[in-house]
Design an enzyme around this catalytic site. Structure first.
Site, PDB file in Angstrom:
ATOM      1  N   TYR A 179     -12.989  -4.745  -3.256  1.00  0.00           N
ATOM      2  CA  TYR A 179     -14.219  -3.853  -3.531  1.00  0.00           C
ATOM      3  C   TYR A 179     -14.817  -5.296  -3.840  1.00  0.00           C
ATOM      4  CZ  TYR A 179     -17.186  -2.153  -7.654  1.00  0.00           C
ATOM      5  OH  TYR A 179     -18.333  -1.591  -8.007  1.00  0.00           O
TER       6      TYR A 179
ATOM      7  N   TYR B 220      -2.180 -10.428   4.213  1.00  0.00           N
ATOM      8  CA  TYR B 220      -2.268  -9.100   4.994  1.00  0.00           C
ATOM      9  C   TYR B 220      -4.003  -8.324   5.003  1.00  0.00           C
ATOM     10  CZ  TYR B 220      -1.827  -4.190   4.320  1.00  0.00           C
ATOM     11  OH  TYR B 220      -2.056  -2.642   4.534  1.00  0.00           O
TER      12      TYR B 220
ATOM     13  N   ILE C 180       5.399  -4.883   9.938  1.00  0.00           N
ATOM     14  CA  ILE C 180       5.503  -3.757   8.882  1.00  0.00           C
ATOM     15  C   ILE C 180       4.811  -2.353   8.852  1.00  0.00           C
ATOM     16  CG2 ILE C 180       4.547  -4.276   6.078  1.00  0.00           C
ATOM     17  CD1 ILE C 180       4.751  -7.287   6.405  1.00  0.00           C
TER      18      ILE C 180
ATOM     19  N   THR D 192       0.591  -1.303  -0.083  1.00  0.00           N
ATOM     20  CA  THR D 192       0.127   0.066  -0.188  1.00  0.00           C
ATOM     21  C   THR D 192       0.609   0.968  -0.191  1.00  0.00           C
ATOM     22  OG1 THR D 192      -1.604  -0.806   1.255  1.00  0.00           O
ATOM     23  CG2 THR D 192      -1.873   1.466   1.390  1.00  0.00           C
TER      24      THR D 192
ATOM     25  N   ARG E  77      -8.904  -0.808   4.003  1.00  0.00           N
ATOM     26  CA  ARG E  77      -9.447  -0.990   3.111  1.00  0.00           C
ATOM     27  C   ARG E  77      -9.412  -1.878   1.563  1.00  0.00           C
ATOM     28  NH1 ARG E  77      -4.788   2.854   1.074  1.00  0.00           N
ATOM     29  NH2 ARG E  77      -4.218   3.857   2.643  1.00  0.00           N
TER      30      ARG E  77
ATOM     31  N   LYS F  35      -0.105 -10.104   8.258  1.00  0.00           N
ATOM     32  CA  LYS F  35       0.168  -8.919   8.465  1.00  0.00           C
ATOM     33  C   LYS F  35      -1.487  -8.203   8.849  1.00  0.00           C
ATOM     34  CE  LYS F  35       0.791  -4.189   6.673  1.00  0.00           C
ATOM     35  NZ  LYS F  35       1.227  -3.460   5.805  1.00  0.00           N
TER      36      LYS F  35
END
Length: 293
Positions: A109, A135, A205, A46, A140, A164
Site C-alpha cells: 500500500y 518476499y 514456498i 499470505t 499484491r 521468495k
C-alpha cells in the site's frame, strides 16, 4: 547454509466455524505435513491469512507452530508488515519463540522506493540475528524488489540470505542470481518451481504442498538431485491442480481443496469468501485426476 532446500509449505491457518483459530486442527495438519515429507513450514504468510489475524493471533499461531514442530523441520515465520516497526516487533517475537528464520514481504500500500526497501529490510534484519528471506510479490504489494536492491541487501546485510520470488519475471530472477549467486532463492509460484530450480533456486514456498505435500517434496528432490526429466514430468502433471488453486485469490481455493480432502480447515475471514461452486467443481475434477482426492 540455506534454512531449507526443497518444498516449504505456505501453511493455511485453520478456522473454526465461528472464525476463531482452530489450534487442534493446526497441530493435525502440521503432523500431516511432516509425515508427508515437507521440508519446512512457513507460518502466517499470505496463505495463512496473516492479513486478517489479530496481532495476538498472528504471534500465537507462530509460537504454537514452532512448539508443535519442535525442531523436526525448520519453521519460517511470516513477520512482514507495511510498518517497519511492526515488522521488527513481529520478527523479534518470532526469534524469541525459536523460529529458524523469518519471511518478510515488501511493504504494501505505501509502496516504498527501492531506497526505502533497503532501509526497511535492513532495519528488520539488524534487529534480529536469525536469517531473513525477502518476499517479492509485486502483484499484491504494488512494488517490485529490483534485482539490484536484492543483491545490495544480500551482499551487505549478513542475515538477509534469501528471496521468495513470486514476480514471475524470469529475467529478473536470473539477474538476481548473477548479482548474488550465494542467495537462497525460492519459487513463490507453484507452476514455476522446476523452471526456477533449473537456474539455481533452492526450492519452493508452496501453496500446492497443503494438498500434495509428498508430490511437491518429491518434485523438488528430483530437481535438487539433478533429475530434471522427472522433476519436469511432475511439474507438468501438477499443472491443472495448480491452475485451479489460483482461479480465485489465494487462499480461497486451497482451503476449499483441503476441505474437499476432508481436512476440515474451516472457512475464511472476510473479505475472503467461500469458493464459487463452479470453480470448486473444476478444482475437484483436477484433484481427482491428479490422485489427491
Amino acid at each position: 547454509m540455506a534454512i531449507f532446500e526443497g518444498a516449504g509449505v505456505a501453511l493455511v491457518t485453520p478456522m473454526n466455524e465461528d472464525l476463531s483459530v482452530n489450534y487442534n486442527k493446526l497441530e493435525e495438519i502440521l503432523e500431516e505435513q511432516i509425515a508427508g515429507g515437507t521440508d519446512a513450514i512457513i507460518s502466517c504468510g499470505t496463505t495463512g491469512e496473516a492479513s486478517t489475524l489479530t496481532v495476538e493471533e498472528h504471534l500465537d499461531v507462530i509460537k504454537k507452530t514452532i512448539d508443535i514442530v519442535n525442531k523436526r523441520i525448520p519453521v519460517v515465520a511470516g513477520t512482514g508488515s507495511n510498518s517497519t516497526e511492526t515488522a521488527i516487533e513481529f520478527s523479534k517475537e518470532a526469534k524469541k519463540y525459536g523460529a529458524d528464520g523469518v519471511l518478510v514481504v515488501s511493504p504494501y500500500y505505501n509502496k516504498a522506493t527501492q531506497n526505502g526497501l533497503i532501509k526497511h529490510f535492513s532495519s528488520i534484519a539488524q534487529a534480529i540475528d536469525i536469517p531473513v528471506i525477502l518476499y517479492n510479490i509485486p502483484g499484491r504489494t504494488g512494488v517490485n524488489i529490483e534485482p539490484d536492491t536484492i543483491a545490495y541487501l544480500v551482499n551487505n546485510v549478513e542475515n538477509i540470505v534469501g528471496v521468495k520470488e513470486a514476480s514471475g519475471n524470469f529475467s529478473n530472477a536470473i539477474k538476481t542470481l548473477r548479482l548474488c549467486p550465494q542467495i537462497d532463492m525460492y519459487s513463490g509460484n507453484d507452476d514455476q518451481v522446476v523452471a526456477l530450480m533449473s537456474i539455481g533456486a533452492k526450492g519452493v514456498i508452496s501453496v500446492l504442498s497443503n494438498v500434495a505435500p509428498r508430490q511437491t517434496h518429491e518434485m523438488c528432490k528430483a530437481a535438487l538431485d539433478g533429475d530434471i526429466f522427472k522433476a519436469r514430468k511432475m511439474q507438468i502433471e501438477a499443472l491443472d491442480v495448480i491452475i485451479n488453486l489460483f482461479t480465485e485469490v489465494n487462499p480461497i481455493p486451497v482451503k476449499a481443496a483441503m476441505n474437499l480432502q476432508g481436512k476440515n480447515v474451516g472457512p475464511l475471514r472476510l473479505p475472503l469468501t467461500q469458493m464459487e461452486k463452479a470453480h470448486e467443481e473444476v478444482l475437484a475434477k483436477a484433484m481427482k485426476e491428479y490422485g489427491i482426492l
